[in-house]
Design an enzyme around this catalytic site. Structure first.
Site, PDB file in Angstrom:
ATOM      1  N   SER A  17       0.826  -1.189  -0.140  1.00 54.27           N
ATOM      2  CA  SER A  17       0.001  -0.039   0.135  1.00 54.27           C
ATOM      3  C   SER A  17       0.872   1.227  -0.032  1.00 54.27           C
ATOM      4  CB  SER A  17      -0.865   0.062   1.233  1.00 54.27           C
ATOM      5  OG  SER A  17      -0.470  -0.486   2.604  1.00 54.27           O
ATOM      6  N   GLU A  19       0.753   5.429   0.922  1.00 53.52           N
ATOM      7  CA  GLU A  19       0.218   6.516   1.845  1.00 53.52           C
ATOM      8  C   GLU A  19       0.405   7.935   1.156  1.00 53.52           C
ATOM      9  OE1 GLU A  19       0.276   6.507   6.039  1.00 53.52           O
ATOM     10  OE2 GLU A  19       0.763   8.336   6.189  1.00 53.52           O
ATOM     11  N   TYR A  51      -5.338  11.948   7.600  1.00 56.73           N
ATOM     12  CA  TYR A  51      -6.416  12.981   8.061  1.00 56.73           C
ATOM     13  C   TYR A  51      -5.586  14.034   9.018  1.00 56.73           C
ATOM     14  CZ  TYR A  51     -11.018  13.746  10.266  1.00 56.73           C
ATOM     15  OH  TYR A  51     -12.221  14.478  10.632  1.00 56.73           O
ATOM     16  N   ARG A 109      -5.893   7.607  17.248  1.00 56.92           N
ATOM     17  CA  ARG A 109      -6.157   8.586  18.037  1.00 56.92           C
ATOM     18  C   ARG A 109      -5.739   9.901  17.473  1.00 56.92           C
ATOM     19  NH1 ARG A 109      -2.543   9.581  23.247  1.00 56.92           N
ATOM     20  NH2 ARG A 109      -1.523  10.761  21.312  1.00 56.92           N
ATOM     21  N   ASP A 111      -2.103  12.809  17.041  1.00 61.22           N
ATOM     22  CA  ASP A 111      -1.309  13.507  18.050  1.00 61.22           C
ATOM     23  C   ASP A 111      -2.103  14.524  18.997  1.00 61.22           C
ATOM     24  OD1 ASP A 111       1.260  11.858  17.686  1.00 61.22           O
ATOM     25  OD2 ASP A 111       1.561  12.837  15.793  1.00 61.22           O
ATOM     26  N   PHE A 221      10.962  14.562  10.876  1.00 59.58           N
ATOM     27  CA  PHE A 221      10.190  13.039  11.087  1.00 59.58           C
ATOM     28  C   PHE A 221      10.153  12.139  12.368  1.00 59.58           C
ATOM     29  CE2 PHE A 221       8.321  13.465   6.562  1.00 59.58           C
ATOM     30  CZ  PHE A 221       7.777  14.759   6.762  1.00 59.58           C
ATOM     31  N   HIS A 271       4.037  -1.090   3.492  1.00 59.12           N
ATOM     32  CA  HIS A 271       2.907   0.220   3.324  1.00 59.12           C
ATOM     33  C   HIS A 271       3.961   1.388   3.182  1.00 59.12           C
ATOM     34  CE1 HIS A 271      -0.309   3.354   4.336  1.00 59.12           C
ATOM     35  NE2 HIS A 271       0.659   3.677   4.835  1.00 59.12           N
TER      36      HIS A 271
END
Ligand code: FAD
Length: 290
Positions: A17, A19, A51, A109, A111, A221, A271
């Protein structure tokens, strides 16, 4: 509507996959759709759309995920977080996903609004942890639900055992697969899987790969996510200096080796965090399959 992901999970096929994140500008949109078009021929099991903090990308996440489903033939997963939303608002977002034909959710959840490392305070009337969001998604619709896992410990967890228990709780709540935070040492991933299995986790745990395309960016990151950028790797990247092409080439070499180690050791897929660019992921794929 594509059902590639749930079919792969049922049959135990490997999951590959990519992202993406919802861009803020027209130029960013062009780059995103170029990357999607260039990665489509690799026939991923799914692509996912993140998101943004506090629901800031809610509309864009829905729009991009549903357009991928409508126009590309690829299966897609929409990420969703608990940040800044009450439970009734999260329910509404899940209903919007359903209405838009999105049947796969990565339930997170999120950050803390103060950034990774800041204390986490749930929104009043909202959810405290991802397992609650998994349960909510199960309640709202027939979603195939994924969750996050952390090879090097979630920054707020006291220890790795707690992470394994949390992952088991997320599976018990209804998660069908997990995707890990990015990491650079295969051993960290295999140890996570072993601990998770000891705690009864049976779902596939797909390793997350972040190909290095910029040293400064990966160090930022890594600091934010709690992932270590091993010093010996940092030294190799610093040795190629400011030559952007050489950094990507080395990132592809290092990424390919990590993916090979993971697949040989039994990882159930890969991924890729693409950052909306296709080159490094395409080149790693070509080396893995060539
Ligand atoms: P949780 O599983 O809730 O865990 C958070 C912390 O709470 C952990 O320390 C855990 O040990 C603890 N905990 C969990 N459950 C319980 C419980 N029941 N009781 C007590 N303690 C508990 N962020 C975004 O904002 N948008 C994205 O799109 C996004 N995509 C991501 C994709 C992947 C693959 C990954 C790995 C991360 C992603 N993130 C994203 C980041 C993620 O939101 C953060 O890492 C966040 O801090 C943790 O999310 P979680 O879902 O693992 O939370």
């Amino acid at each position: 509507m594509s059902v590639q992901l749930s079919r792969s999970l049922e049959s135990g096929e490997p999951v590959f996959s990519f992202e993406f994140f919802p861009p803020k500008t027209d130029e960013g949109e062009r780059q995103l759709w170029t990357a999607i078009a260039e990665l489509g021929p690799l026939s991923p099991t799914f692509v996912s759309v993140t998101y943004g903090a506090g629901g800031s990308t809610r509309d864009r996440t829905v729009r991009i995920t549903s357009r991928i489903l409508a126009e590309t033939g690829m299966d897609a997963v929409a990420h969703l977080t608990c940040v800044g939303a009450r439970t009734d608002e999260l329910r509404e977002v899940l209903l919007r996903f359903q209405f838009a034909g999105i049947s796969n959710v990565l339930a997170l959840r999120g950050d803390p609004p103060g950034g990774p490392g800041a204390p986490w305070t749930p929104t009043p009337g909202g959810l405290s942890h991802a397992d609650g969001l998994v349960r909510l998604a199960r309640e709202v619709g027939d979603f195939t639900i994924g969750v996050a896992a952390f090879p090097e410990r979630h920054p707020e967890s006291p220890d790795l055992e707690t992470d394994a228990r949390v992952l088991a709780a997320k599976e018990a709540a209804g998660a069908r697969f997990a995707v890990t935070q990015f990491f650079f040492r295969a051993a960290d991933y295999f140890e996570l899987v072993a601990r998770a299995r000891e705690h009864g986790v049976t779902m596939p745990i797909v390793p997350g790969i972040m190909p290095v395309t910029s040293v400064g960016q990966i160090q930022r990151f890594a600091a934010l996510s709690g992932a270590a950028f091993p010093p010996e790797l940092a030294a190799r990247f610093h040795a190629v200096g400011d030559n952007a092409d050489a950094v990507v080439d080395l990132g592809v070499e290092v990424g390919t080796r990590l993916c090979q180690e993971l697949l040989v050791g039994g990882a159930p897929g890969l991924h890729f965090y693409t950052l909306n660019r296709s080159r490094a992921t395409r080149e790693i794929f070509a080396r893995l399959t060539g």
